[in-house]
Design an enzyme around this catalytic site. Sequence first.
Site, PDB file in Angstrom:
ATOM      1  N   LYS A   1       2.802   4.573   1.039  1.00  0.00           N
ATOM      2  CA  LYS A   1       3.253   5.175   2.304  1.00  0.00           C
ATOM      3  C   LYS A   1       2.902   6.655   2.222  1.00  0.00           C
ATOM      4  CE  LYS A   1       7.122   5.417   5.483  1.00  0.00           C
ATOM      5  NZ  LYS A   1       7.138   6.845   5.774  1.00  0.00           N
TER       6      LYS A   1
ATOM      7  N   CYS B   1      36.150  34.201  10.040  1.00  0.00           N
ATOM      8  CA  CYS B   1      34.702  34.275  10.236  1.00  0.00           C
ATOM      9  C   CYS B   1      34.138  35.469   9.472  1.00  0.00           C
ATOM     10  CB  CYS B   1      34.406  34.411  11.724  1.00  0.00           C
ATOM     11  SG  CYS B   1      32.677  34.750  12.073  1.00  0.00           S
TER      12      CYS B   1
ATOM     13  N   GLU C   1       0.851  -1.199   0.000  1.00  0.00           N
ATOM     14  CA  GLU C   1       0.000   0.000   0.000  1.00  0.00           C
ATOM     15  C   GLU C   1       0.878   1.237   0.000  1.00  0.00           C
ATOM     16  OE1 GLU C   1      -1.069  -1.397   3.964  1.00  0.00           O
ATOM     17  OE2 GLU C   1      -1.118   0.702   4.607  1.00  0.00           O
TER      18      GLU C   1
ATOM     19  N   CYS D   1      34.551  29.348  13.832  1.00  0.00           N
ATOM     20  CA  CYS D   1      35.044  30.667  14.215  1.00  0.00           C
ATOM     21  C   CYS D   1      35.611  30.570  15.627  1.00  0.00           C
ATOM     22  CB  CYS D   1      33.862  31.635  14.176  1.00  0.00           C
ATOM     23  SG  CYS D   1      34.161  33.157  15.064  1.00  0.00           S
TER      24      CYS D   1
ATOM     25  N   CYS E   1      32.216  37.026  18.906  1.00  0.00           N
ATOM     26  CA  CYS E   1      31.498  36.867  17.636  1.00  0.00           C
ATOM     27  C   CYS E   1      29.994  37.100  17.824  1.00  0.00           C
ATOM     28  CB  CYS E   1      31.737  35.467  17.068  1.00  0.00           C
ATOM     29  SG  CYS E   1      30.900  35.235  15.484  1.00  0.00           S
TER      30      CYS E   1
ATOM     31  N   LYS F   1      11.080   2.894  -0.052  1.00  0.00           N
ATOM     32  CA  LYS F   1      10.999   4.326  -0.338  1.00  0.00           C
ATOM     33  C   LYS F   1      11.276   4.623  -1.818  1.00  0.00           C
ATOM     34  CE  LYS F   1      11.002   7.141   3.050  1.00  0.00           C
ATOM     35  NZ  LYS F   1      11.911   7.385   4.099  1.00  0.00           N
TER      36      LYS F   1
ATOM     37  N   CYS G   1      32.691  38.104  12.380  1.00  0.00           N
ATOM     38  CA  CYS G   1      33.525  38.854  13.328  1.00  0.00           C
ATOM     39  C   CYS G   1      34.978  38.955  12.879  1.00  0.00           C
ATOM     40  CB  CYS G   1      33.439  38.248  14.723  1.00  0.00           C
ATOM     41  SG  CYS G   1      34.326  36.692  14.886  1.00  0.00           S
TER      42      CYS G   1
ATOM     43  N   ASP H   1       2.680  10.502   3.066  1.00  0.00           N
ATOM     44  CA  ASP H   1       3.624  11.432   3.688  1.00  0.00           C
ATOM     45  C   ASP H   1       2.863  12.490   4.485  1.00  0.00           C
ATOM     46  OD1 ASP H   1       6.002  12.518   4.360  1.00  0.00           O
ATOM     47  OD2 ASP H   1       6.457  13.355   2.392  1.00  0.00           O
TER      48      ASP H   1
ATOM     49  N   TYR I   1      -4.694   2.678   8.554  1.00  0.00           N
ATOM     50  CA  TYR I   1      -3.897   1.538   8.093  1.00  0.00           C
ATOM     51  C   TYR I   1      -3.357   0.656   9.216  1.00  0.00           C
ATOM     52  CZ  TYR I   1      -0.243   5.034   8.949  1.00  0.00           C
ATOM     53  OH  TYR I   1       0.546   5.989   9.526  1.00  0.00           O
TER      54      TYR I   1
END
Length: 700
Positions: free
Chosen positions: A128, A419, A126, A443, A449, A325, A422, A130, A237
């Site tokens: 699946k 970074c 059957e 960083c 920062c 799937k 900063c 979502d 189900y």
Amino acid sequence: MKKQAPTTHPSAAQARREHERLGAEIAAHDQRYYGEDAPSVSDAEYDSLRRRYEELEAAFPELVTSESLTRKVGVAPSEKFAKVRHKAPMLSLGNIFSDDEVLEFVARVRRFLGLAEEAPLAITAEPKIDGLSCSLRYEGGALVQAATRGDGFEGEDVTANVRTIDEIPHALRDDPPEIFEVRGEVYMAHADFAALNARQAAASKPLFANPRNAAAGSLRQLDPAITAQRPLHFFAYAWGEASALPADTQMGMVSAFKRFGFPVNPLTILCHSAEDLLSHYRRIEALRATLGYDIDGVVYKVDSLALQQRLGFVSRSPRWATAHKFPAEKATTVLRDIEIQVGRTGALTPVARLDPVTVGGVVVANATLHNEDEIARKDIRIGDTVTVQRAGDVIPQILGPILEKRPNGAQPYAFPQTCPVCGSAALREIDAKTGTADVVRRCTGRLVCPAQAIEGLKHFASRNALDIEGLGDKQIELFFREGLIRTPADIFTLEARDRASLKKLKDREGYGETSARNLFSAIDASRKPPLNRFVFALGIRHVGETNARRLARHFGSFEALRAVAREALEGSEARAEINNIEGLGEVVAEAVGDFFAEPHNETVLDALLEHVTPQPMEEIASSSPVAGKTVVFTGSLERMTRDEAKATAERLGAKVAASVSKKTDLVIAGPGAGSKLAKAVELGIETISEEDWLKLTGQA
Ligand code: IVH
């Protein structure tokens, strides 16, 4: 799932570290997916993390503990709805992806049951759906309670909301059992999703990423009137507690659901071989785009309920069912830029900015690039045409560039070494033991920062931490910029400072008398957080919700945790105590020790604790009559295969040993038992028959 050797072969210590790291990562994704309805990785990526985690556990069984994620589903429910303890747990399904795995699933079922090759075996197939699963409890035919799955054991009470769903009967027809819990999927159809998002856009409200999120957001509304305006649908189900079962097969149960008044999926059929399953899978896959609602695979279930019972469960999923799937959806587009985001722990995360493209019905303009090694490995360059993959999620991923389309002069991407917020150096930590560099560049400007400070504050106030309503990301950015809130303690002095200030909050843009008052009262309401949430809110590395709960449970109070954590230097007894907490380990113990060893954190905490009083945890106990016992099966068993007996014993928390020793608590002896039985008698160990075992464990 296929039992196979991990794709690379780590040492036991490496495996433990990787398992721990993956565990934390998966738990964080679970939280975003189930707890916040806002996943940040694709299902395919999530599945691959989960697979690796399972592979590690298959290769290193000592990694499996009661806290292992393979034994859990989802996350603990949000604390806004009343909680419902599921009488029968709501478990999850294992995933398979290939034709071979379908053959293997069928072969494994046959092997477990000891079925001969020519013996018939019926399996249903059957779609699946979502959406989100829901358990509906009927007593005397009347709907009395509806609950979400939550962590599988405890969900949220959404009865009032579910009563607004037309397709869910308030009273069952046709002589249902006295007590009957029907389970199924609540989902939103494509057309309703599009209309809802159009209304959201017109009202300048945030859009839902996909129908699943919209359905979850609609069902988990505190105001049922809002749920009522959002058309939700349902397919039945499965079932939970039942005083009697109306059928003895899966197909029979589905027909009964229909008779009682539930919608059931018309693409549910009975198959008799792996080939049948595969051909129905292909049929459903071909129909997918025309169904009008999202599905993400096909579920196979052994039809006979007696066989389902015998097959039982392995950790979080049934052995009698699996989800096949669909592969993720793909599209190509141009990568315009790579933006670097700085997170709470200073991690630099590259995000791809794309020419918008439709993938599986959703417009995608951003995608995750994970980290610098991924960009280098795939050699992704700005200007490249790339393949984007999305699987029912929010942030899709980039599979790689299409080299033929690379523009002349495109340069390899140079990942920043500082970074972007900063300007501090950004480094990749070297693991002292393995000498390898961490995949994440961070960083180093932790205290200077702004990005880290802001992200830390957002985390502190977020839904699963202190849950301060009205103090969302936007407000924190504003208050930080204006210097009103720089550390968590500042949140709690905001009102007093506002009273003394000339520039009052209520006079600021976006605020008024009421919203300012609401914010202050939400802040007040968060002054006594449960200990686990408080620990989570601190944002200690590797301490997500699950580990925060473990620490909170172990120590009971913040004072007790802090006293030990402060002493938790390398090699200390305190470090060992944290390390030994079930489910934690070296990495977490080190992170906790480091956090409390940092003088700045101590100062921040002292200031915070003047305003906030974490509440101690209550204890939770669980047991079955054989939990913690070591049992041995010997002789031949007549009602179950040896694998089956072992699996049931383990599910009930017992350890199954191969031989009898002084440590054995119980021996289950069948006909033909010999030396093991003799030894048990000699050692004075309790010995019972298979029949007694079935009674003891509630199977007879
Ligand atoms: S059977 C013991 N059937 O998938 C498991 N689940 O990954 C009983 N789902 O939690 C579940 N469609 O939310 C089953 N036709 C279907 C389904 C289905 C969607 C969801 C459900 C479940 C999850 C498992």
